[in-house]
Design an enzyme around this catalytic site. Sequence first.
Site, short mmCIF file in Angstrom:
data_model
loop_
_atom_site.label_atom_id
_atom_site.label_comp_id
_atom_site.label_asym_id
_atom_site.label_seq_id
_atom_site.Cartn_x
_atom_site.Cartn_y
_atom_site.Cartn_z
N ARG A 80 51.69 36.67 38.14
CA ARG A 80 51.05 36.71 39.46
C ARG A 80 51.22 35.38 40.17
NH1 ARG A 80 46.04 39.04 42.28
NH2 ARG A 80 46.16 37.83 44.17
N ARG A 89 52.66 40.39 45.89
CA ARG A 89 52.08 40.16 44.57
C ARG A 89 52.85 40.91 43.50
NH1 ARG A 89 45.88 40.74 46.60
NH2 ARG A 89 46.09 39.05 48.07
N ASP A 92 48.21 42.90 41.19
CA ASP A 92 46.86 42.67 41.70
C ASP A 92 45.94 43.67 41.02
OD1 ASP A 92 44.86 41.55 43.31
OD2 ASP A 92 45.17 43.03 44.89
N ASP A 94 41.92 44.66 40.87
CA ASP A 94 40.62 44.44 41.50
C ASP A 94 39.56 45.30 40.81
OD1 ASP A 94 41.47 42.64 43.49
OD2 ASP A 94 42.13 44.30 44.77
#
Length: 161
Positions: A80, A89, A92, A94
């Site tokens: 990353r 990216r 990612d 989340d």
Amino acid sequence: MIVTYIGLGSNLGDSRQILAQAVQKLATLGQVKTSDLYQSPPMGPQDQPNYLNAVVQLCTTLAPLELLDRLQAFEQEAGRVRLRHWGERTLDLDLLIYGEEQIQNPRLTVPHVGVLERDFVLIPLLDIDPEIQIKATSLKDLDIVKQSKLKVLDDGNWANI
């Protein structure tokens, strides 16, 4: 066990392979279920490749910040880089939802900020749980869901776990 939802995104490198490897790593933290795989335009600067996006439901015993640390470690292992805000990216991850909890601290906000405004998160969440709600809001009833033009690339078995 806590039911959590993790948003996955990638637009650098072999994104499909990177996301599949991320799902395999998430499976080391608990039982996983994957959404379909989607392609979406970038949310930020438009001079970058389209993203591949998905959501994973993860049933885990990890505490929220411990889970966040693991997610960030997986991002680092995937190479990353943060070139610019909302930029390209490799990976990612989340933490979107952590059980019924609402968390506000300097490192983590759950439910994830902006989750109700991003079709590339909402549609995959609905793949996994068509009746899911966030803060007493039924996701399937949101206008952004009804008007979404996300492109489905593959069904929920794309990660081969």
